[in-house]
Design an enzyme around this catalytic site. Structure first.
Site, mmCIF file in Angstrom:
data_model
loop_
_atom_site.group_PDB
_atom_site.id
_atom_site.type_symbol
_atom_site.label_atom_id
_atom_site.label_comp_id
_atom_site.label_asym_id
_atom_site.label_seq_id
_atom_site.Cartn_x
_atom_site.Cartn_y
_atom_site.Cartn_z
ATOM 1 N N ASP A 81 11.495 33.195 64.483
ATOM 2 C CA ASP A 81 11.299 31.795 64.877
ATOM 3 C C ASP A 81 10.309 31.089 63.955
ATOM 4 O O ASP A 81 9.168 30.795 64.306
ATOM 5 C CB ASP A 81 10.822 31.714 66.331
ATOM 6 C CG ASP A 81 11.048 30.330 66.920
ATOM 7 O OD1 ASP A 81 11.679 29.492 66.250
ATOM 8 O OD2 ASP A 81 10.581 30.082 68.050
ATOM 9 N N GLU A 125 6.931 40.075 68.157
ATOM 10 C CA GLU A 125 7.756 41.114 68.763
ATOM 11 C C GLU A 125 7.758 42.369 67.901
ATOM 12 O O GLU A 125 7.568 42.306 66.679
ATOM 13 C CB GLU A 125 9.192 40.616 68.963
ATOM 14 C CG GLU A 125 9.306 39.481 69.963
ATOM 15 C CD GLU A 125 10.752 39.133 70.277
ATOM 16 O OE1 GLU A 125 11.629 40.016 70.121
ATOM 17 O OE2 GLU A 125 11.005 37.986 70.680
ATOM 18 N N LYS A 148 20.612 26.847 64.308
ATOM 19 C CA LYS A 148 19.652 25.763 64.505
ATOM 20 C C LYS A 148 20.095 24.582 63.645
ATOM 21 O O LYS A 148 20.167 24.700 62.415
ATOM 22 C CB LYS A 148 18.239 26.210 64.140
ATOM 23 C CG LYS A 148 17.695 27.269 65.095
ATOM 24 C CD LYS A 148 16.233 27.568 64.851
ATOM 25 C CE LYS A 148 15.721 28.583 65.862
ATOM 26 N NZ LYS A 148 14.290 28.910 65.662
ATOM 27 N N ALA A 187 20.836 36.033 61.639
ATOM 28 C CA ALA A 187 21.552 37.168 62.208
ATOM 29 C C ALA A 187 20.827 37.708 63.432
ATOM 30 O O ALA A 187 19.589 37.779 63.459
ATOM 31 C CB ALA A 187 21.708 38.268 61.162
ATOM 32 N N PHE A 188 21.591 38.081 64.436
ATOM 33 C CA PHE A 188 21.029 38.688 65.635
ATOM 34 C C PHE A 188 20.535 40.101 65.329
ATOM 35 O O PHE A 188 21.125 40.828 64.521
ATOM 36 C CB PHE A 188 22.077 38.744 66.741
ATOM 37 C CG PHE A 188 21.918 37.660 67.771
ATOM 38 C CD1 PHE A 188 21.800 37.966 69.111
ATOM 39 C CD2 PHE A 188 21.872 36.328 67.387
ATOM 40 C CE1 PHE A 188 21.639 36.970 70.062
ATOM 41 C CE2 PHE A 188 21.726 35.319 68.323
ATOM 42 C CZ PHE A 188 21.606 35.639 69.676
ATOM 43 N N LEU A 189 19.481 40.494 66.015
ATOM 44 C CA LEU A 189 19.003 41.868 65.963
ATOM 45 C C LEU A 189 19.807 42.711 66.944
ATOM 46 O O LEU A 189 20.545 42.182 67.785
ATOM 47 C CB LEU A 189 17.517 41.904 66.306
ATOM 48 C CG LEU A 189 16.593 41.184 65.317
ATOM 49 C CD1 LEU A 189 15.158 41.191 65.812
ATOM 50 C CD2 LEU A 189 16.678 41.822 63.936
ATOM 51 N N ASP A 238 2.674 27.844 64.930
ATOM 52 C CA ASP A 238 3.286 28.058 66.241
ATOM 53 C C ASP A 238 3.563 29.534 66.519
ATOM 54 O O ASP A 238 4.525 29.869 67.192
ATOM 55 C CB ASP A 238 4.597 27.261 66.323
ATOM 56 C CG ASP A 238 5.133 27.173 67.744
ATOM 57 O OD1 ASP A 238 4.327 27.065 68.664
ATOM 58 O OD2 ASP A 238 6.361 27.221 67.916
#
Length: 506
Positions: A395, A380, A202, A307-309, A375
């Site tokens: 996020d 999840e 981002k 980092a991606f999950l 927001d």
């Protein structure tokens, strides 16, 4: 015999003058200094001996993590999210597929330079991070894998760049309805590193010292890269461990995005500004024009890397609407904003009726209130851990927008339901103590990031102010309903210090 020499008296006079000068300018001052050292009447004070150095106090962050509240074992055995053998087999197949596609792409582009296949290393930090996820959180306390992952994301070269899944959903390229909620005001990219790890990038959209204008609605606010970084550090300090590891980095948008992407749409949105800076913007149905582009200086651009999950094929996740979701329109309000007894309705709905899901919602609300994030429309969860699994705090880029304003409505789950985990409350009380002040440990933690300072001082001080408001809300609930009703014992064997138990009794 020769007579007496006439110049001898002159020589004697000269020698006498030199001796007198030596006595006056050299020997006499030295004698005075020596006499002054032993003279009892000397007005000059004797030199003081050097004071012993006081021992340096341990850093506040290290003292915090050494506290018994941060060393207590989880109530049950650690249940891993992934099986190591299955995960390695899956990721090896993905790495082989990527190498094949990369080879075909180079052949189509007539790129003749050799490109050796990149192997998947079982010791890669991102893979150790994935294998360390358990029912207790995204990573264990003091995880060496997380420290290595933060360092690797900050240093490793990128080998590919692409749009994220929600941008692709906006373009009709994939069906991501179960895991994302598309919008057009975002600008983020997926970067892959040389070890096959992936991170969400981002870019910087707003300077640290700028506050979000008062007239901005939360759903059109900027996404801030420094908010993502600060949210990870705060989440770790609160011992939630529900935010993926996030680090700041200066990205060369030309070499590390444009030159490595195979996405023609992404390539098409790059341009050079009148100031000779390289810029790019998002491709989506609305709010995606050159006016909303981000630009390097001329190539370097600040950003956050999260980092991606694990892949959804390995670890499926559910995206669930937040019961305290806000109205995403300019008019109208949700029921919880008008009905102070709204929580009674929520308690009757599964799974909030018979699990600790509601307590996790309150944890998330406290976290969002501290960062000022309005927001949180969805949350999840990993399906493997069932209804009692932890909520992922993903996020967080719309946090830390206004340090001068505390949005009390974010605390509605706490103030309306009047429940909180005992461990959460004890940590909040600890972080309100001068020795472990939240702003101090956050300031120290954020100094570890390459983009430090991540937050301005007013944002750090706002954390202390908001923490007091959270504790005041809990105190009001205890005064109204009693501690036994409000404070839920979420450990099999509570290990809280006596000082904290005494605070709960007051």
């Amino acid at each position: 015999m020769p007579g007496p020499r006439r110049d001898r008296p002159a020589v004697l006079l000269l020698l006498g003058a030199l001796l007198a000068a030596d006595l006056y300018f050299h020997l006499w001052p030295r004698a005075r200094r020596e006499l002054g050292r032993v003279s009892p009447g000397c007005p000059c004070p004797a030199p003081r001996p050097p004071l012993p150095r006081a021992p340096r106090a341990a850093p506040a962050l290290r003292r915090l993590f050494a506290h018994p509240l941060y060393r207590a074992a989880p109530p049950g055995p650690a249940e891993p999210l992934l099986g190591a053998r299955e995960a390695l087999r899956y990721y090896r197949r993905k790495a082989a597929r990527w190498n094949r596609r990369h080879k075909l792409y180079r052949e189509e582009q007539n790129l003749t330079s050799p490109a050796a296949p990149l192997p998947l290393r079982p010791e890669a930090s991102w893979l150790r991070f994935h294998l360390g996820i358990s029912r207790d959180g995204l990573y264990p306390r003091s995880s060496p894998a997380v420290s290595s992952l933060l360092r690797d994301m900050q240093q490793f070269p990128t080998i590919s760049a692409d749009y994220s899944q929600d941008e692709k959903a906006l373009l009709g390229a994939c069906d991501c309805s179960q895991i994302v909620k598309p919008s057009g005001v975002h600008l983020k990219l997926v970067l892959r590193f040389q070890d096959f790890g992936k991170a969400m990038f981002k870019p910087m959209r707003q300077k640290r010292e700028e506050e979000t204008p008062e007239d901005f609605f939360y759903f059109v606010d900027f996404q801030r890269h420094n908010a993502e970084i600060a949210a990870f550090h705060l989440d770790r300090i609160l011992d939630f461990r529900r935010v993926p590891p996030t680090v700041g980095r200066l990205i060369n948008v030309t070499k590390e995005i444009l030159e490595v992407t195979k996405n023609e749409v992404l390539q098409s949105v790059f341009f050079v500004s009148p100031a000779s800076n390289v810029c790019f913007f998002a491709k989506c149905p609305y709010m995606c024009k050159t006016e909303y582009a981000v630009c390097g200086n001329p190539h370097l651009l600040e950003g956050s890397l999260s980092a991606f999950l694990p892949s959804l094929n390995l670890a499926p996740r559910l995206s669930i609407p937040n019961p305290w979701i806000r109205s995403y329109s300019f008019h109208g309000k949700e029921e919880w904003e008008m009905n102070p007894l709204y929580c009674n309705t929520v308690r009757e709905i599964y799974p909030y009726s018979n699990s600790n899901r509601l307590l996790n919602i309150v944890d998330m609300a406290i976290f969002d209130f501290l960062i000022g994030n309005m927001d949180r429309h969805h949350y999840e969860m990993f399906t493997k851990f069932g209804d009692d699994g932890f909520l992922l705090h993903l996020d967080n880029a719309r946090g830390f927008g206004r340090h001068s304003h505390d949005e009390i409505s974010i605390l509605a789950p706490l103030s309306q339901c009047c429940v909180i985990k005992r461990t959460t409350l004890l940590r909040l009380q600890l972080l309100a103590e001068p020795e472990y002040r939240l702003s101090d440990v956050m300031r120290e933690s954020l100094l570890q990031d390459p983009l430090a300072p991540v937050l301005t001082e007013p944002h750090l001080l706002a954390l202390d102010r908001r923490l007091q408001l959270v504790l005041a809300a809990v105190g009001t609930c205890i005064d109204t309903f009693g501690e036994a009703t409000v404070v839920a014992n979420d450990t099999a064997q509570p290990q809280s210090p006596a000082v904290h138990r005494a605070k709960l009794d007051t």
